[in-house]
Design a protein around this motif. Sequence first.
Motif: not given
Length: 183
Positions: A108-113, A129-135, A124-127, A168-173
Motif C-alpha cells: 500500500l505504501r510503496s506506490g506513494i514512495w 529495510a532496517e525495520s524489516i531486518r529487525a523484524n 524511507v527505503l533504507r529505514g 528495496i535493494a532493486r529500488q535503491l540500485r
Amino acid sequence: MNSDDDKSVLTEIEGAILSEIAHRGNTTAFRVRRAFELSPSSEWSGSAGAIYPAIKRLRDRGLIIGEATTDRRATLRISLTDAGQAAMLAWACDPDRASSVGIDPFRLRSGIWRRLPDADRVIVLRGSAESIRANIRFLEEYRIGLDDVEAERIELSLAVQAMRLDYIARQLRRLEEATPGSP
C-alpha cells in the motif's frame, strides 16, 4: 465480504478466530483476543472491539458454541461446531481468497514512495529495510518452539520479508543509477 445471503462465507478475522480456536485450543474469548494481541503482525487487532463482536457473530451463526464454566466470571468455554469446522476449512482452502494480496502495508505504501523526491525515497527505503531486518531477527527467535501451524505461518512471513528486502535493494540500485554519485 460476509453477506446475509451466504452465511458460510467468513471474513478474514472470523476465519482467523476459528483457526485460533481449532489449532491452539484457545477456548475462551479472552484467550482468542490475547492470541491476536500477541501476534507478530500489527495488522491483526487484538482489541476487544474487534474480536468479541466477531466471536458473537460466529456464535449467532452456529459456528461456535459456548458452554458456561463454573468460575466466578461465568466464562464461556468456546469450541467449533461441525458447521464451524466446515466453514473454517472452506475459508482456509479457498484458493482465490488464500492467494489474494489482502492486507499488505508495504504494498500500500510503496506506490506513494515513488512520488517522493529521490533523497526522501532513499531515506524511507533504507529505514524500511532496517525495520524489516529487525523484524526478521524477531521472527527467527519467535519461531523457536512453535507448533507446526504457527511455524509454517512464520516461515511464510520470513519469505515475504526477504522478498521485500530484495525489492528495496532493486529500488535503491535504480535510484543510485539514476543519480550517479549519490550516497
